[in-house]
Write an enzyme that holds these catalytic residues in place. Structure first.
Site, PDB file in Angstrom:
ATOM      1  N   GLU A 432       0.848  -1.182   0.000  1.00 45.17           N
ATOM      2  CA  GLU A 432       0.000   0.000   0.000  1.00 45.17           C
ATOM      3  C   GLU A 432       0.888   1.239   0.000  1.00 45.17           C
ATOM      4  OE1 GLU A 432      -1.556   0.476   3.836  1.00 45.17           O
ATOM      5  OE2 GLU A 432      -2.614   2.334   3.379  1.00 45.17           O
ATOM      6  N   ASP A 505      -0.520  -1.506   6.243  1.00 50.41           N
ATOM      7  CA  ASP A 505      -0.392  -1.088   7.628  1.00 50.41           C
ATOM      8  C   ASP A 505      -1.437  -1.753   8.515  1.00 50.41           C
ATOM      9  OD1 ASP A 505       1.787   0.591   7.570  1.00 50.41           O
ATOM     10  OD2 ASP A 505       0.611   2.250   6.739  1.00 50.41           O
ATOM     11  N   ASP A 507      -3.534  -0.442  10.314  1.00 51.18           N
ATOM     12  CA  ASP A 507      -4.529   0.571  10.692  1.00 51.18           C
ATOM     13  C   ASP A 507      -5.769   0.466   9.794  1.00 51.18           C
ATOM     14  OD1 ASP A 507      -3.781   1.504   8.268  1.00 51.18           O
ATOM     15  OD2 ASP A 507      -2.928   3.391   8.966  1.00 51.18           O
ATOM     16  N   ASP A 509      -6.845   2.209   7.161  1.00 54.46           N
ATOM     17  CA  ASP A 509      -6.635   2.241   5.716  1.00 54.46           C
ATOM     18  C   ASP A 509      -6.041   0.927   5.225  1.00 54.46           C
ATOM     19  OD1 ASP A 509      -7.711   4.725   5.513  1.00 54.46           O
ATOM     20  OD2 ASP A 509      -5.790   5.787   5.590  1.00 54.46           O
TER      21      ASP A 509
END
Ligand code: TSJ
Length: 645
Positions: A432, A505, A507, A509
């Site tokens: 990403e 990640d 998180d 996103d």
């Protein structure tokens, strides 16, 4: 004494029957995976299903209406029903109470071992002794003939013979067990996993009431599931976050000999196929004869209807896939001697079931369409539109193929390929963001690791047809880099890498990108997941330093654990804890050491189950309905800080 003499002596002491009993349950403890699939959380939850199956059999026999499952305050499980109660009389063959035999004799071959799943008496109900063998302790109480009978065991051995402990005016069976921590990786039950399974069982057994409760302190909750409509209501539930194309769920059912088949279906305005099938209440994600029969009949009936009413002309038939675009269907068959085949024993092999399902759908769907011309027209229109889109996709593919006919496919600009050509040795990281992509490119071992950075919000796959996906600028590089095509044409033999690693990640996103990619793979390259080529990289969350010692933690629990280890007996010592904010912030060396070096990294293999979950999450996140999305985000607020709805 020779081995043979030793055995004979022991047999005389205990009797052959007891030896067989002990050997049976010892076998379960030696190779638990053969009987419950695994000793991970999945196997742990399986223990509950094995017990509940017995109560469901009692319900199928017509004697039980209520089943209750409790996670007790101490983490043990209680299952009780209001059936007739397990028989307690002495069995002539063994001279022991039937109740004792149920818990001490290993019945039939394990579902997960060699051979098919053997059926004894009911459709399932063979697992009580397996659960007993794998329980630190187990207690059973039977209410029957005005008395309460009780018996207790430990790791399969009797600790209390059957005895009467009271009187009663009802009938039923109650089992409480404590899973053996020596046998399982974890003995902590997950309420949602049990809840989901119990809901599924309630849908599959119309009219049966199943309740589940969590009594552990701080997590008290309770649900009761009771569906008079059975699998009709299941279809409504599966379509809850979608927009149905017709009001009524179509329901068909039939029987032949000992076998029964039930099918419920409803189309929605989406483009994916959601077919859920069961044999004897066991999910069959790999399909099998019941699915084959359903698909063949559906395609045949829709084509015949279309031809008859002039919607389909001449040879312009709609394909099976066209007929299943936007369908939500549940197929449930029940049969004796079910044969489970395939890699995960999740595919039904009995050929007569194909004939049964085919004839039920052929006869009843044709009648339904004749009686509901508006619904019929809606479904036919849907299939015809799908057919045109597929035709357009095929043309788009062919034009791309022509462009790249010479010199093989042109690889995407963003791809940093590896040197090795043998796909068995290569891996591709789908990363990403450009900055993480940069670190990964510098940190990798370019001999065998390729990097493909993806950026920005991806296409909404739910709303996209195959033709749009194929031309999409975000997914096109993934399709080209993998080199194995897409949809019906996907061919795993052409894969350019045998490890496809999603690196995002930890998180919101990151979770979003992972969900999108998994949904995409699930819908358009399913064998990629089924055959185990997809992985998730597991980057660390924290770095802990004490003096010259540095350790990494992959979760908050692990951070706390390592922190106290580093401190040892010395609570005032300074342990420096820093949080990795994202992959982009790691320098190439850190990324290699923590996340990419095959010697040191952790990879999580993505299962079909993960993909099914991603697909469901995706529908909620991307569907048109705001309310479920709002609910989902509120429920997952701690992960969803930057998602807007
Ligand atoms: F797994 C188990 F064995 F531990 C278990 C069985 C656990 C629980 C919670 C329930 C049961 C169970 C078994 N519920 N109901 C029954 N029924 C019988 O075993 C039964 C009762 C009567 C007769 C009969 O022919 O009279 C036959 C059976 C198999």
């Amino acid at each position: 004494m020779s081995e043979l003499e030793k055995v004979t002596a022991v047999e005389q002491e205990y009797g052959a029957a007891e030896i067989q009993v002990l050997e049976g349950l010892e076998a379960v403890r030696k190779r638990p995976g053969m009987y419950i699939g695994s000793t991970s959380a999945s196997g742990l939850h399986h223990l509950v299903y094995e017990i509940v199956d017995n109560s469901i059999d009692e319900a199928l026999a017509g004697y039980c209406t209520d089943i209750r499952v409790s996670i007790n305050p101490d983490g043990t499980i209680t299952v009780s029903d209001n059936g007739r109660g397990i028989p307690v009389d002495i069995q002539p063959q063994t001279g022991r109470p039937a109740l004792e035999v149920v818990f001490t004799v290993l019945h039939a071959g394990g579902k997960f071992g060699g051979g098919g799943y053997k059926v004894s008496g009911g459709l399932h109900g063979v697992g009580a002794s397996v659960v007993n063998a794998l329980s630190e302790w187990l207690q059973v109480q039977v209410h029957k003939d005005g008395k309460i009978y009780e018996m207790r065991f430990s790791r399969g051995h009797i600790t209390q013979e059957m005895q009467v402990v009271g009187t009663t005016d009802r009938t039923g069976t109650t089992v409480t067990f404590c899973p053996d921590h020596e046998m399982f990786d974890t003995v902590e039950y997950d309420y949602e996993i049990l809840h989901t399974r119990m809901r599924e069982q309630a849908f599959l057994n119309a009219g049966l009431r199943i309740s589940i409760e969590d009594l552990r302190s701080g997590r008290e909750q309770q649900d009761t599931m009771h569906y008079e409509g059975g699998i009709r209501e299941y279809v409504t539930y599966l379509n809850e976050n979608k927009t149905p194309l017709h009001q009524e769920v179509v329901y068909m059912a039939g029987a032949k000999g000992d076998s029964t088949a039930e099918i419920a279906l409803q189309y929605n305005d989406g483009y994916s196929e959601n077919l859920v099938s069961f044999a004897n209440d066991i999910r069959t994600p790999e399909g099998g004869m019941h699915e084959t029969g359903f698909k063949a009949a559906l395609t045949r009936v829709l084509n015949a209807y279309g031809l008859k009413y002039g919607m389909i002309k001449g040879d312009d038939k709609v394909s099976g896939e066209d007929c299943r675009e936007g369908i939500t269907a549940v197929i449930s068959v029940k049969l004796t001697e079910a044969q489970f085949e395939g890699q995960t024993k999740a595919k039904l092999g009995n050929a007569h079931i194909r004939t049964l399902v085919d004839s039920v759908v052929s006869d009843q769907l044709a009648v339904y369409l004749e009686e509901h011309p508006v619904v019929a027209r809606t479904i036919l229109d849907k299939a015809l539109t799908a057919n045109r889109a597929r035709e357009a996709a095929r043309k788009a593919r062919e034009s791309i193929r022509r462009k790249t006919a010479l010199g093989g496919a042109a690889m995407p600009d963003k791809l940093r390929d590896c040197n090795e050509n043998n796909p068995e040795l290569t891996e591709i990281y789908i990363v990403e963001g450009d900055s993480a992509g940069g670190s990964a490119t510098q940190g990798r071992d370019s001999r065998f690791q390729a990097i493909l950075p993806l950026w920005g919000k991806m296409l909404n796959v739910e709303k996209a047809r195959a033709d749009k996906v194929y031309g999409n600028d975000k997914l096109q590089p993934v399709i080209t880099a993998l080199g194995a095509g897409i949809g019906e044409e996907f061919d795993p033999d052409k894969l350019r890498y045998h490890k496809v690693i999603i690196m995002a990640d930890a998180d919101v996103d990151g979770a979003h990108i992972r969900t999108l990619l998994l949904t995409f793979f699930f819908r358009f390259m399913r064998p990629l997941i089924e055959q185990g080529y997809v992985y998730s990289a597991v980057p660390p969350l924290f770095k802990l330093t004490r003096g010259k010692t540095t350790r990494l933690a992959f979760s908050e629990e692990e951070r706390d654990q390592i922190s106290s280890e580093l401190r040892g007996d010395n609570p005032n010592v300074k342990v420096d804890i820093s949080r990795f904010k994202g992959l982009g912030e790691m320098n190439p060396e850190e990324l290699w050491e923590t996340t990419m070096d095959p010697e040191r990294r952790t990879l999580r293999r993505i299962t079909l189950d993960d993909a099914v979950k991603a697909d469901a999450t995706f529908n909620v996140l991307m569907g048109e309905k705001v309310e479920p999305r709002k609910e989902f985000i509120e429920k997952n607020a701690k992960y969803a800080v930057n998602l807007d709805y």
